[in-house]
Motif scaffolding. Structure first.
Motif, PDB file in Angstrom:
ATOM      1  N   HIS A  12      11.687  34.786  10.719  1.00  6.23           N
ATOM      2  CA  HIS A  12      11.069  33.462  10.590  1.00  6.23           C
ATOM      3  C   HIS A  12       9.689  33.599   9.950  1.00  6.23           C
ATOM      4  O   HIS A  12       9.305  32.790   9.096  1.00  6.23           O
ATOM      5  CB  HIS A  12      10.910  32.778  11.945  1.00  6.23           C
ATOM      6  N   THR A  56      15.127  38.370  14.299  1.00  7.04           N
ATOM      7  CA  THR A  56      15.158  36.962  13.884  1.00  7.04           C
ATOM      8  C   THR A  56      13.769  36.333  13.956  1.00  7.04           C
ATOM      9  O   THR A  56      13.365  35.602  13.044  1.00  7.04           O
ATOM     10  CB  THR A  56      16.170  36.174  14.744  1.00  7.04           C
ATOM     11  N   SER A 107      17.465  32.953   8.627  1.00  2.05           N
ATOM     12  CA  SER A 107      17.012  32.249   9.827  1.00  2.05           C
ATOM     13  C   SER A 107      17.789  30.968  10.051  1.00  2.05           C
ATOM     14  O   SER A 107      18.068  30.595  11.194  1.00  2.05           O
ATOM     15  CB  SER A 107      15.517  31.918   9.710  1.00  2.05           C
TER      16      SER A 107
END
Length: 160
Positions: free
Chosen positions: A139, A135, A27
């Motif tokens: 996270h 993505t 990330s």
């Protein structure tokens, strides 16, 4: 016999922290590095990364931590440890946010990217569909690993 609960809490905390750190790296900078490539090159690079990620170092770390987390939660509950609530919360966070999200959100996206045709346009299209969702869920995995590690450390502090 030595009490294994503190040792296994420490192992779980380290394992969850390592998992969170791996996902934080993706990330924090790996995905941004891939963004510097063309979409088709980024797709090829991520496909190569995913092949190596499915090997023992990461798989042992992720699933070994899951196993130890379950064992330590059961131990804490059976013993009626003061740390039982924190231990169960840590294990639940790890299992849901790291293992569950990996299995239900990230792996299906990895599989879709791997299945894309090798043509540059097909790879670019696959990357553009892959990147945002993968993505965001990554996270969640990063935060989940770090939160689980912190909860295991609280449990450890209570248990000793």
């Amino acid at each position: 016999m030595t009490d294994l609960l503190p040792l296994l809490l420490g192992v779980s905390a380290i394992g969850a922290a390592v998992a969170g750190g791996v996902f934080f790296a993706f990330s924090g900078f790996v995905m941004q590095g891939l963004d510097r490539l063309s979409a088709s090159e980024a797709a090829r690079a991520m496909r190569a990364i995913n092949v190596t990620a499915e090997r023992p170092p990461l798989m042992i770390e992720l699933f070994g931590t899951a196993l130890v987390s379950v064992v330590v939660a059961v131990m804490a509950l059976v013993r009626g440890s003061d740390a039982a609530w924190w231990t169960c919360a840590a294990a639940a966070v790890y299992l849901v946010a790291v293992i569950g999200v990996t299995a239900t959100a990230n792996v299906p996206r990895n599989n879709a990217l791997a299945a894309a045709a090798e043509h540059p346009d097909a790879l670019a299209s696959a990357w553009n569909a892959y990147h945002p969702g993968w993505t965001r869920w990554n996270h969640v995995r990063a935060v989940g690993g770090i939160v689980a590690a912190a909860l295991f450390l609280v449990a450890l502090a209570i248990a000793v």
